[in-house]
Design a protein around this motif. Structure first.
Motif, short mmCIF file in Angstrom:
data_model
loop_
_atom_site.label_atom_id
_atom_site.label_comp_id
_atom_site.label_asym_id
_atom_site.label_seq_id
_atom_site.Cartn_x
_atom_site.Cartn_y
_atom_site.Cartn_z
N ALA A 1 33.61 92.62 38.89
CA ALA A 1 33.87 91.50 39.72
C ALA A 1 32.77 90.74 39.92
N TYR A 2 33.55 89.37 39.87
CA TYR A 2 32.69 88.29 40.33
C TYR A 2 31.68 88.03 38.97
N GLY A 3 31.97 88.50 37.72
CA GLY A 3 31.16 88.24 36.58
C GLY A 3 32.00 87.37 35.94
N LEU B 93 44.56 89.43 57.16
CA LEU B 93 43.10 88.96 57.66
C LEU B 93 42.28 89.36 56.31
N HIS B 94 41.23 88.79 56.21
CA HIS B 94 39.92 88.97 55.26
C HIS B 94 39.02 88.36 55.77
N ILE B 95 37.96 89.37 56.16
CA ILE B 95 37.00 89.27 56.94
C ILE B 95 35.48 88.85 56.16
N GLY B 96 35.69 89.32 55.00
CA GLY B 96 34.42 88.75 53.97
C GLY B 96 34.42 89.92 53.08
N SER B 97 33.13 90.03 52.26
CA SER B 97 33.17 90.67 50.82
C SER B 97 31.72 91.43 50.84
N GLN B 98 31.79 92.63 49.97
CA GLN B 98 30.57 93.55 49.95
C GLN B 98 30.15 93.99 51.39
N GLY C 242 40.43 91.92 51.47
CA GLY C 242 39.89 93.14 50.52
C GLY C 242 38.45 93.21 51.36
N GLY C 243 37.41 93.22 50.44
CA GLY C 243 35.88 93.26 51.14
C GLY C 243 35.41 94.60 51.03
N LEU C 244 35.65 95.79 50.66
CA LEU C 244 35.28 96.89 50.53
C LEU C 244 34.01 96.74 49.52
N PHE D 127 46.92 95.45 50.73
CA PHE D 127 45.76 95.43 50.51
C PHE D 127 45.15 94.19 49.25
N GLU D 128 44.03 93.90 49.34
CA GLU D 128 43.54 92.72 48.18
C GLU D 128 42.32 93.15 47.91
N PRO D 129 42.00 94.20 47.39
CA PRO D 129 40.49 94.85 47.27
C PRO D 129 40.31 94.03 45.86
N GLY D 130 39.00 93.71 45.43
CA GLY D 130 38.76 93.33 44.31
C GLY D 130 37.63 93.87 43.76
N ARG D 131 36.50 93.71 44.54
CA ARG D 131 35.26 94.49 43.83
C ARG D 131 35.45 95.88 43.93
N ALA D 132 35.90 96.30 45.12
CA ALA D 132 35.85 97.81 45.02
C ALA D 132 36.66 98.52 44.02
C1 LIG Z 1 41.52 86.31 50.75
C2 LIG Z 1 40.75 87.39 49.84
N1 LIG Z 1 41.13 88.48 49.68
C3 LIG Z 1 40.35 89.36 48.73
C4 LIG Z 1 39.24 89.23 48.25
C5 LIG Z 1 38.64 90.10 47.41
O1 LIG Z 1 37.49 90.61 48.19
P1 LIG Z 1 36.63 91.84 47.60
O2 LIG Z 1 36.42 91.59 46.21
O3 LIG Z 1 35.42 91.72 48.48
O4 LIG Z 1 37.56 92.93 47.87
C6 LIG Z 1 38.71 87.74 48.60
C7 LIG Z 1 37.50 87.53 48.15
O5 LIG Z 1 36.51 87.02 48.76
C8 LIG Z 1 39.47 86.84 49.68
O6 LIG Z 1 38.84 85.79 49.83
#
Ligand SMILES: Cc1ncc(COP(=O)(O)O)c(C=O)c1O
Length: 251
Positions: A191-193, A17-22, A57-59, A91-96
């Motif tokens: 992140a996202y830079g 599951l991944h529901i969104g970001s930020q 991710g998304g946090l 978990f797939e945290p990116g930005r956090a």
């Molecule tokens: C499937 C998936 N996982 C993880 C992320 C990472 O998200 P975030 O940077 O908001 O934690 C994204 C980014 O949109 C994503 O699409």
């Protein structure tokens, strides 16, 4: 799942599951997690062996005055909803994880009169940090050399040198006086830079320097214009049709 289970070579192991970001609130996570737990229950009742849950991710992080949930409150929620299911959690945290680990360091090229605010033109641009141009994202921008607290401030637009009206890194910012040559730090770009950067306007990518205590290393060294342009290859068929006539040679 039923279809997948019947397919040769496919082993169903989990849900993702991944529901969104930020996201700066736990509520949407909770809503999604509870639904996912319900789906896992149904899948198990249907005989699927669900042993892994990937929670995406998304946090969110704090760009200005957002109050994102802490990692521990997020973890407590995960534990509350999934703790008894006996699954491996992914978990797939990116930005956090990395947003706060990056700053974009840029030098003021010139300060230009304009209305309603003067333009502070810096040598970073929308190709280096796309978020403000793409979705009006707000990044804190600080002068590297802090002005005294009592120093006068003026409202300026901090812009890049690319020929686009959207090349704005910070709009209407109260800044102490900046002059050409001064350095500014654009915050929270880990992140996202760089990952969203491009070579638009034939701008080579920003060099990346890793800093750890007093140690530094160029982890993505600066490349020059020749290196950037040198990545292009002319097709043989074009060379054949033009080389003799125009005296070009194949790379
Ligand atoms: C499937 C998936 N996982 C993880 C992320 C990472 O998200 P975030 O940077 O908001 O934690 C994204 C980014 O949109 C994503 O699409």
């Amino acid at each position: 799942y039923k279809l997948a289970q019947e397919m040769p070579g496919i082993t169903v192991v989990g849900v993702d599951l991944h529901i969104g970001s930020q996201l700066t609130d736990l509520e949407p996570f909770e809503e999604a997690f509870v639904r996912l737990a319900g789906l896992i229950k149904t899948l198990r009742e249907d005989g699927h062996n669900i042993s892994q849950i990937d929670l995406g991710g998304g946090l969110g992080v704090r760009y200005s005055n957002e109050q994102p949930p802490t990692i521990s409150s997020y973890a407590a929620l995960v534990d509350k909803v999934f703790g008894t299911l006996g699954c491996q959690l992914i978990f797939e945290p990116g930005r956090a994880l990395v947003a706060d680990a990056g700053i974009l360091l840029s030098r003021v090229i010139e300060v230009k009169e304009s209305t309603p605010h003067r333009f502070v033109v810096i040598d970073a641009a929308m190709n280096d940090l796309l978020r403000p141009a793409l979705y009006e994202a707000w990044h804190r921008i600080d002068p590297v050399r802090e002005a005294p607290a009592e120093a006068a401030r003026e409202i300026v637009d901090i812009v890049g040198p690319v020929c686009e009206s959207g090349d704005i890194l910070g709009r209407a910012r109260p800044m102490s006086f900046l002059a050409s040559g001064d350095l500014v730090a654009i915050r929270t770009v880990g992140a996202y830079g760089a990952a969203m950067s491009s070579n638009y306007n034939t701008r080579p990518p920003a060099a990346e320097v890793m800093v750890f205590g007093n140690q530094t290393a160029a982890v993505r060294p600066r490349i020059g214009l020749d290196d950037l342009i040198g990545q292009d290859e002319l097709p043989q068929w074009l060379l054949k049709s033009t080389s003799v006539r125009d005296g070009h040679s194949a790379r």
